[in-house]
Design a protein around this motif. Structure first.
Motif, PDB file in Angstrom:
ATOM      1  N   LEU A  13     -16.204  19.521 -26.745  1.00  0.00           N
ATOM      2  CA  LEU A  13     -16.114  19.383 -26.182  1.00  0.00           C
ATOM      3  C   LEU A  13     -15.548  20.446 -25.000  1.00  0.00           C
ATOM      4  O   LEU A  13     -15.664  19.840 -23.487  1.00  0.00           O
ATOM      5  CB  LEU A  13     -14.283  18.372 -26.471  1.00  0.00           C
ATOM      6  CG  LEU A  13     -14.383  17.026 -25.641  1.00  0.00           C
ATOM      7  CD1 LEU A  13     -14.739  16.090 -25.425  1.00  0.00           C
ATOM      8  CD2 LEU A  13     -12.789  16.479 -25.696  1.00  0.00           C
ATOM      9  N   THR A  40     -16.266   1.637 -21.928  1.00  0.00           N
ATOM     10  CA  THR A  40     -17.424   2.633 -22.577  1.00  0.00           C
ATOM     11  C   THR A  40     -18.518   2.004 -23.323  1.00  0.00           C
ATOM     12  O   THR A  40     -19.179   2.584 -24.114  1.00  0.00           O
ATOM     13  CB  THR A  40     -16.511   3.744 -23.207  1.00  0.00           C
ATOM     14  OG1 THR A  40     -16.224   2.423 -24.580  1.00  0.00           O
ATOM     15  CG2 THR A  40     -15.660   3.564 -22.741  1.00  0.00           C
ATOM     16  N   SER A  49     -19.731  12.350 -17.897  1.00  0.00           N
ATOM     17  CA  SER A  49     -18.745  12.091 -19.315  1.00  0.00           C
ATOM     18  C   SER A  49     -17.211  12.515 -19.041  1.00  0.00           C
ATOM     19  O   SER A  49     -16.228  12.230 -19.446  1.00  0.00           O
ATOM     20  CB  SER A  49     -19.350  13.100 -21.057  1.00  0.00           C
ATOM     21  OG  SER A  49     -19.315  14.209 -20.242  1.00  0.00           O
ATOM     22  N   PHE A  98     -14.317  10.566 -18.703  1.00  0.00           N
ATOM     23  CA  PHE A  98     -13.138  10.794 -19.687  1.00  0.00           C
ATOM     24  C   PHE A  98     -11.767  10.178 -18.536  1.00  0.00           C
ATOM     25  O   PHE A  98     -11.233   9.698 -18.920  1.00  0.00           O
ATOM     26  CB  PHE A  98     -13.184  11.785 -20.399  1.00  0.00           C
ATOM     27  CG  PHE A  98     -11.829  12.233 -21.113  1.00  0.00           C
ATOM     28  CD1 PHE A  98     -12.598  11.765 -22.131  1.00  0.00           C
ATOM     29  CD2 PHE A  98     -11.303  13.107 -20.505  1.00  0.00           C
ATOM     30  CE1 PHE A  98     -10.676  12.463 -23.249  1.00  0.00           C
ATOM     31  CE2 PHE A  98     -10.013  13.542 -21.586  1.00  0.00           C
ATOM     32  CZ  PHE A  98      -9.836  13.233 -22.359  1.00  0.00           C
ATOM     33  N   LEU A 135      -7.527  11.084 -31.417  1.00  0.00           N
ATOM     34  CA  LEU A 135      -8.429  11.416 -30.664  1.00  0.00           C
ATOM     35  C   LEU A 135     -10.139  11.475 -30.274  1.00  0.00           C
ATOM     36  O   LEU A 135     -10.033  10.825 -28.912  1.00  0.00           O
ATOM     37  CB  LEU A 135      -8.273  13.419 -29.562  1.00  0.00           C
ATOM     38  CG  LEU A 135      -7.056  13.910 -29.676  1.00  0.00           C
ATOM     39  CD1 LEU A 135      -7.144  14.991 -28.789  1.00  0.00           C
ATOM     40  CD2 LEU A 135      -6.578  12.960 -28.297  1.00  0.00           C
ATOM     41  N   PRO A 136     -10.595  11.370 -31.067  1.00  0.00           N
ATOM     42  CA  PRO A 136     -11.968  11.468 -31.238  1.00  0.00           C
ATOM     43  C   PRO A 136     -12.492  10.009 -30.881  1.00  0.00           C
ATOM     44  O   PRO A 136     -12.939   8.917 -29.955  1.00  0.00           O
ATOM     45  CB  PRO A 136     -12.616  11.708 -32.713  1.00  0.00           C
ATOM     46  CG  PRO A 136     -12.197  13.091 -33.170  1.00  0.00           C
ATOM     47  CD  PRO A 136      -9.962  12.455 -32.445  1.00  0.00           C
ATOM     48  N   THR A 177     -11.978   9.279 -27.414  1.00  0.00           N
ATOM     49  CA  THR A 177     -13.587   9.507 -26.272  1.00  0.00           C
ATOM     50  C   THR A 177     -14.769   8.971 -26.833  1.00  0.00           C
ATOM     51  O   THR A 177     -14.867   8.223 -27.454  1.00  0.00           O
ATOM     52  CB  THR A 177     -14.021  11.315 -27.644  1.00  0.00           C
ATOM     53  OG1 THR A 177     -12.358  11.671 -27.102  1.00  0.00           O
ATOM     54  CG2 THR A 177     -14.306  12.062 -26.227  1.00  0.00           C
ATOM     55  N   SER A 178     -15.497   8.947 -25.711  1.00  0.00           N
ATOM     56  CA  SER A 178     -16.386   7.814 -25.755  1.00  0.00           C
ATOM     57  C   SER A 178     -17.581   8.027 -26.498  1.00  0.00           C
ATOM     58  O   SER A 178     -17.724  10.029 -26.950  1.00  0.00           O
ATOM     59  CB  SER A 178     -17.352   7.144 -24.639  1.00  0.00           C
ATOM     60  OG  SER A 178     -18.054   8.644 -24.575  1.00  0.00           O
ATOM     61  N   THR A 237     -20.161  10.510 -25.753  1.00  0.00           N
ATOM     62  CA  THR A 237     -19.607  11.948 -25.223  1.00  0.00           C
ATOM     63  C   THR A 237     -19.393  12.973 -26.484  1.00  0.00           C
ATOM     64  O   THR A 237     -19.758  14.390 -26.318  1.00  0.00           O
ATOM     65  CB  THR A 237     -17.826  12.123 -24.485  1.00  0.00           C
ATOM     66  OG1 THR A 237     -17.851  11.147 -23.724  1.00  0.00           O
ATOM     67  CG2 THR A 237     -17.639  13.344 -23.996  1.00  0.00           C
ATOM     68  N   ILE A 238     -19.198  12.159 -27.782  1.00  0.00           N
ATOM     69  CA  ILE A 238     -18.913  13.316 -28.776  1.00  0.00           C
ATOM     70  C   ILE A 238     -20.571  13.652 -29.241  1.00  0.00           C
ATOM     71  O   ILE A 238     -20.773  14.714 -29.518  1.00  0.00           O
ATOM     72  CB  ILE A 238     -18.526  12.073 -29.857  1.00  0.00           C
ATOM     73  CG1 ILE A 238     -16.793  11.949 -30.094  1.00  0.00           C
ATOM     74  CG2 ILE A 238     -18.930  13.152 -31.278  1.00  0.00           C
ATOM     75  CD1 ILE A 238     -16.006  11.389 -30.479  1.00  0.00           C
TER      76      ILE A 238
END
Lengths: 522, 208
Positions: A20, A183, A220, A224, A360-361, A364-365, A368-369
């Motif tokens: 990230l 998303t 991304s 976010f 958190l993951p 997050t989309s 994005t990961i």
């Protein structure tokens, strides 16, 4: 027990925080922001993302309203089956949902916004039924009776009493659905066509097709920020809308003829609507040239459409790849998740930090990961791009929070007295732990492992970035097959999607019987 | 005049009411006494239109209202546990019935003020209902039911669950209130003293 937290914290830092930060570093590079935002069509993408999510959310709330009421309020034969029919789509990989609607909707709908929205509604009705239903179950029946004796017509009753009382549930469900549809990746990719692109799809397109990684990184981050804004706004509104409702849930049989008709109608229509797309998809895998045939299934192992014309992928091999990845991802999430849950359970402040970090993951989309991992681990000294395990690690990142969520409440519920009692009886701390804790978490652990495997089987967003030729997972193979012209690859795509559907449904059934789904549903 | 004839209600194979009849004349306050489980509340629900009887007729001023839905009957009901709307203020609760009729805002505010004064809660308009004491909640529920000027007011054990002192005080207030407003009322209770304190006439519902 800080030692327990080492592995989860290190994994999180390496595979989530580090990528990230790398992504962020790309964004703050001079010029990259202006360049990325100055592309034609971007406003269109952001606008489409917003309005399709808003419309999908409103429609899902409308469609889910009646089933939420009937399932929360009435006991009837087949209630569990209808509840399962509503819940299963939510557990399904987005690619399967996309495939089902490609099979169901007429050709003229393919590549349209309405196809995306219809699929989104189907996918998310479960959220409304669960979140709104749990709220509705505690709205006292007498309060609606009071409104009626005061002269409220059915419509006024809905508008002035029921909706205001349900407002917190409507907000909660609406927010979750909005985040999911905002998303959405797999469904949009399969159904939206080139004209209907969400930010998530655009990120993938820029990074993989155009090679514009900087632009993808900027997008991304934009996504976010938008997501964070939505969550912030919604929690504020939700707090304002909060109404205290006391009382136990009232679930009862339909008594009057009108009630029986309502229950039968709503339950029947819901079951049909939820099962039809999947049933049509299965049937389409069995049809070629206007005949019923198993040939699409039989040819799954062949990599050639016709002699000399290659398919480019091996559908059957993708099944084994997916199963292997799912097993590895489940193993990683269970090990890491258990360690994390134990650390969270035993430590106070740092435990909370780890808890939030591991969640958190989820916020997050997936794209994005995937993008973060792709651009972080592709240069020396850590060139892991070609390593097969990068994909299951990515999957585990998404699945671990669910394992933690399933285990922490169980561990918290173990009274310290029990361990003390075991110790007094002469058990060593290790023996006491084995006897007391392990026994308690065994069942939820099996459920959580199943859930992790199901998530890995269906993961599409992150995998899009990490997949390599010859190691395609099922969702990737399905998307490729369905993207091809010709009847045979399509039927094969539907066949493969049917296999993924059955695998997910089987795992979901096991996980549900272990109570792991509640962690996900709420 | 409210008149119920031959009301029969069955839940499954259990007969709760069997050909029960009752009449309440205009301006009269009638108490309906009887042991618990005898179907007193069920009868009120039938009269209010919340439950459709398996047989029998309900007449209001000679007009058959048996099939008329609850919200078109103009029969008020005070619930045992108040059932105030938690999302509305005290004024919102009391004015609810008038709002459903589409009365103008000023008229609603005026009527709310008048009724709150009548039940001894003047100035309570902006209060949240969750913060009310037991006695205050009962008074708000009463004001709410009276606000739309119902033809008949039904009260389902409205004073149950209060301590003795408060109960006696409220019983006196209720009796006076029903007289000053000239309300036709049917009061369900299992307390003989309460019945004599409030009602002009007592009807006893017995088990068959």
């Amino acid at each position: 027990m800080p030692a327990l937290a080492t592995l989860p914290a290190a994994g999180l830092a390496l595979f989530f925080a580090f990528p990230l930060i790398t992504l962020l570093a790309r964004v703050v590079r001079p010029g990259s922001f202006a360049d990325a935002l100055d592309t034609p069509g971007l406003t269109h993408v952001v606008w489409f993302t917003l309005w399709q999510a808003a419309l999908s959310t409103v429609l899902t709330l409308v469609v889910g309203f009646a089933p939420a009421y009937v399932l929360a309020r009435y006991r009837f034969a087949g209630r569990r089956a209808v509840l399962a029919a509503v819940t299963v789509p939510f557990m399904l990989p987005t690619v399967v949902v996309g495939a089902a609607f490609l099979a169901l909707l007429p050709q003229s709908w393919h590549g349209t916004a309405r196809a995306v929205i219809v699929a989104h509604v189907f996918f998310n009705v479960a959220v409304v039924v669960r979140l709104l239903g749990s709220m509705w179950a505690v709205v006292p029946e007498q309060i609606t009776a009071a409104a009626r004796t005061l002269g409220a017509s059915p419509w006024q009753l809905l508008r002035h009493v029921v909706v205001p009382l349900l407002r917190p549930g409507l907000w909660a469900a609406g927010t979750v659905v909005f985040l999911f549809t905002f998303t959405s990746f797999g469904t949009v990719r399969l159904l939206g066509g080139p004209a209907n692109t969400t930010i998530e799809v655009e990120i993938a397109r820029r990074a993989t097709s155009l090679g514009d990684v900087d632009g993808a990184a900027v997008l991304s981050m934009v996504q976010f920020v938008l997501l964070a804004a939505v969550v912030w706004l919604s929690t504020r509104f939700q707090r304002k809308a909060a109404v205290q409702l006391a009382g136990a849930p009232t679930v009862r049989r339909a008594r009057t003829r009108g009630q029986r008709r309502l229950v039968r109608g709503v339950a029947g229509a819901t079951a049909v609507l939820m099962v039809a797309p999947l049933a049509v998809m299965v049937s389409r895998s069995l049809r070629l040239g206007g005949h019923w045939t198993l040939s699409a299934w039989r040819t799954l192992g062949r990599t050639e459409v016709r002699p000399g014309i290659g398919l480019g992928i091996d559908p059957l091999a993708s099944l084994f790849t997916s199963l292997r990845f799912a097993a590895v991802a489940a193993l990683i999430s269970v090990v890491v998740g258990t360690l994390a849950a134990l650390a969270i359970g035993s430590a106070r402040r740092h435990g909370r930090l780890l808890d939030i970090g591991l969640m958190l993951p989820l916020g997050t989309s997936a794209v994005t990961i995937g993008l973060g991992i792709l651009i972080t681990f592709d240069t020396a000294p850590i060139d892991w791009r070609a390593k097969w395990w990068l994909i299951p690690v990515g999957h585990a990142l998404v699945a671990t929070p669910f394992v933690v969520r399933a285990l922490v409440p169980v561990l918290r519920s173990i009274p310290a007295d029990q361990r003390a009692a075991a110790a007094v009886l002469g058990a060593s701390p290790w023996r006491a732990w084995c006897n007391v804790d392990v026994r308690r978490i065994a069942a939820p652990l099996v459920g959580a492992a199943g859930l992790a495997a199901a998530i890995s089987l269906g993961e599409f967003g992150a995998t899009t970035f990490l997949t390599r030729a010859g190691r395609e997972t099922m969702p990737i193979a399905i998307a490729r097959l369905l993207g091809r012209a010709g009847e045979v690859p399509r039927a094969q795509g539907f066949a493969l999607a049917t296999m993924l559907l059955s695998a997910t449904a089987a795992i979901a059934a096991i996980a549900d019987s272990r109570g792991a789904l509640d962690a996900r549903g709420a | 005049m409210l008149e119920a004839r031959d009301i029969t209600v069955r839940f499954g194979d259990r007969t709760v009411l069997d050909a029960t009849a009752i009449t309440v004349a205009d301006g009269e306050v009638v108490a309906l006494l009887g042991p618990s489980g005898v179907g007193k509340s069920t009868l009120l629900r039938v009269l209010a239109g919340l439950l459709v009887a398996d047989a029998g007729t309900v007449l209001l001023d000679g007009v058959d209202i048996t099939r008329l839905p609850s919200h078109r009957r103009n029969i008020g009901l005070v619930f045992q546990d108040e059932q105030l709307f938690p999302h509305l203020t005290v004024a919102g609760n009391v004015g609810f019935g008038l709002r459903m009729q589409g009365a103008p805002k000023a008229a609603i505010a005026e009527r709310v003020r008048e009724l709150l004064a009548l039940v001894g809660l003047a100035g309570f308009e902006a209060r949240r209902v969750n913060g009310l004491s037991g006695g205050e909640a009962k008074r708000v529920a009463l004001a709410r039911a009276l606000a739309p000027r119902p033809r008949v007011l039904l009260l389902d054990e409205p004073l149950t669950g209060l301590d003795r002192d408060l109960h006696d005080r409220l019983a006196g207030d209720l009796a006076a209130l029903l007289r000053t407003t000239g309300t036709t009322a049917l009061l369900v209770t299992h307390d003989r003293d309460e019945a004599t304190a409030i009602a002009d006439r007592t009807v006893i519902l017995i088990e068959r």
